[in-house]
Design a protein around this motif. Sequence first.
Motif, PDB file in Angstrom:
ATOM      1  N   SER A  46       8.977 112.795   5.265  1.00  0.00           N
ATOM      2  CA  SER A  46       8.721 113.030   3.838  1.00  0.00           C
ATOM      3  C   SER A  46       9.616 112.162   2.970  1.00  0.00           C
ATOM      4  N   LEU A  47      10.893 112.051   3.347  1.00  0.00           N
ATOM      5  CA  LEU A  47      11.822 111.237   2.565  1.00  0.00           C
ATOM      6  C   LEU A  47      11.378 109.783   2.530  1.00  0.00           C
ATOM      7  N   ILE A 235      17.397 119.749   0.499  1.00  0.00           N
ATOM      8  CA  ILE A 235      16.140 120.374   0.914  1.00  0.00           C
ATOM      9  C   ILE A 235      15.001 119.581   0.297  1.00  0.00           C
ATOM     10  N   LEU A 236      14.251 118.884   1.128  1.00  0.00           N
ATOM     11  CA  LEU A 236      13.188 118.014   0.625  1.00  0.00           C
ATOM     12  C   LEU A 236      11.906 118.823   0.464  1.00  0.00           C
ATOM     13  N   GLN A 240      10.715 118.285  -7.126  1.00  0.00           N
ATOM     14  CA  GLN A 240      12.150 118.362  -7.380  1.00  0.00           C
ATOM     15  C   GLN A 240      12.444 119.497  -8.361  1.00  0.00           C
ATOM     16  N   THR A 241      13.465 120.275  -8.073  1.00  0.00           N
ATOM     17  CA  THR A 241      13.893 121.351  -8.969  1.00  0.00           C
ATOM     18  C   THR A 241      15.337 121.106  -9.402  1.00  0.00           C
ATOM     19  N   TYR A 251      20.449 120.345  -7.671  1.00  0.00           N
ATOM     20  CA  TYR A 251      19.176 119.723  -7.295  1.00  0.00           C
ATOM     21  C   TYR A 251      18.793 120.212  -5.897  1.00  0.00           C
ATOM     22  N   ASN A 252      17.501 120.455  -5.668  1.00  0.00           N
ATOM     23  CA  ASN A 252      17.076 120.725  -4.290  1.00  0.00           C
ATOM     24  C   ASN A 252      17.155 119.449  -3.455  1.00  0.00           C
ATOM     25  N   TYR A 253      16.784 118.312  -4.078  1.00  0.00           N
ATOM     26  CA  TYR A 253      16.970 117.011  -3.439  1.00  0.00           C
ATOM     27  C   TYR A 253      17.034 115.955  -4.524  1.00  0.00           C
ATOM     28  N   MET A 254      17.509 114.772  -4.160  1.00  0.00           N
ATOM     29  CA  MET A 254      17.497 113.622  -5.057  1.00  0.00           C
ATOM     30  C   MET A 254      16.792 112.464  -4.377  1.00  0.00           C
TER      31      MET A 254
END
Length: 350
Positions: A46-47, A235-236, A240-241, A251-254
């Motif tokens: 996913s990343l 967490i991906l 984005q939250t 951030y959940n992810y960047m």
Amino acid sequence: MQNKKRILVAPLNWGLGHATRCIPIINELKSHDFEPIIASDGFALSLLQKDFPELQSIKLPSYNITYAKKANSFKLKLIKDSPHLLKTIKRERKLIKQLVETENLSGIISDNRFGIRHKSIPSVFITHQLKVLSGNTTWLSSKMHQKIITKFDECWVPDYKGKNNLSGDLGHVDDLNISLKYLGPLSRFQGKDLTSTYKLLVVLSGPEPQRSYLEEKILNELISFEGNVCLVKGILEAEQTIEEHQNTIIYNYMTSNQLEEALNSSEIVLSRSGYTSLMDYAKLGKKAFLIPTPGQFEQEYLAEKLQKENIAPFSTQKDFNIDMLNEMKNYKGFVSDEADLDFKSLFNLF
């Protein structure tokens, strides 16, 4: 017009480190007129799909690697999971046979995926662990890993070859019958001269449940921290939250660009001692405090090595408290030292 050579790049899905250190490799392949194809599973896939939406991507069989709930059960759980790992490697080999034909592959770059290789095309294995620490079975785990590496045409080690290196004994072993090439540290980030936005950047990563345990502990500790904090959960998710709690933005992810900016605009970093994170800090010349994943011998070794070299302090997850960050003033931090790597020569293998 001649078709570009197609190179499969396949990182292991164990945390995000294997995927993120493949990003500079993928970028260099593109700039040297190759066509990279991404292959992985889970968060790692996913990343890379988010960073390279224009590239073809392939889902590989999942190793389903997770940690035991108790750190001292880590080795036992790996042994218990080994039949599944062996089945997954066989599934990888079967899939690769198909892909070599259907996708017209000219080469393979596998970051710690044992079954991603093929005899008919150049196959590369990326690892910083020529020596695999496993306590009193280190000799056995190392020999098994080295035997797997010999099945590949080359092994690329993302570290300096000399004494001033990051991986220490892990990436430097004498008398190996393996074609080794030392790349220097691999990082997706570039140093930027930015105004300080955060006093502390917390970067969480790694398999569950230990990632969540550390998140909970640090959030509790941050209540008494003075200064702006940015916390990245690692967490991906699909979206984005962003949350704000007092002096902390969460951030959940960047994305890679966002994390690059956050690292460059933070005074200090708190994170695991995963090897890819250490390469990032070396590239950017950061000051970091490290918390090894409980039960992971490699991260514990790297944290101890860096503390002995007066580069970065560390604590166990159990004993950590926020006041320990004051120790960082006694450490010199990482020093940025660009490796002079000739990618054109490196890619001649293909």
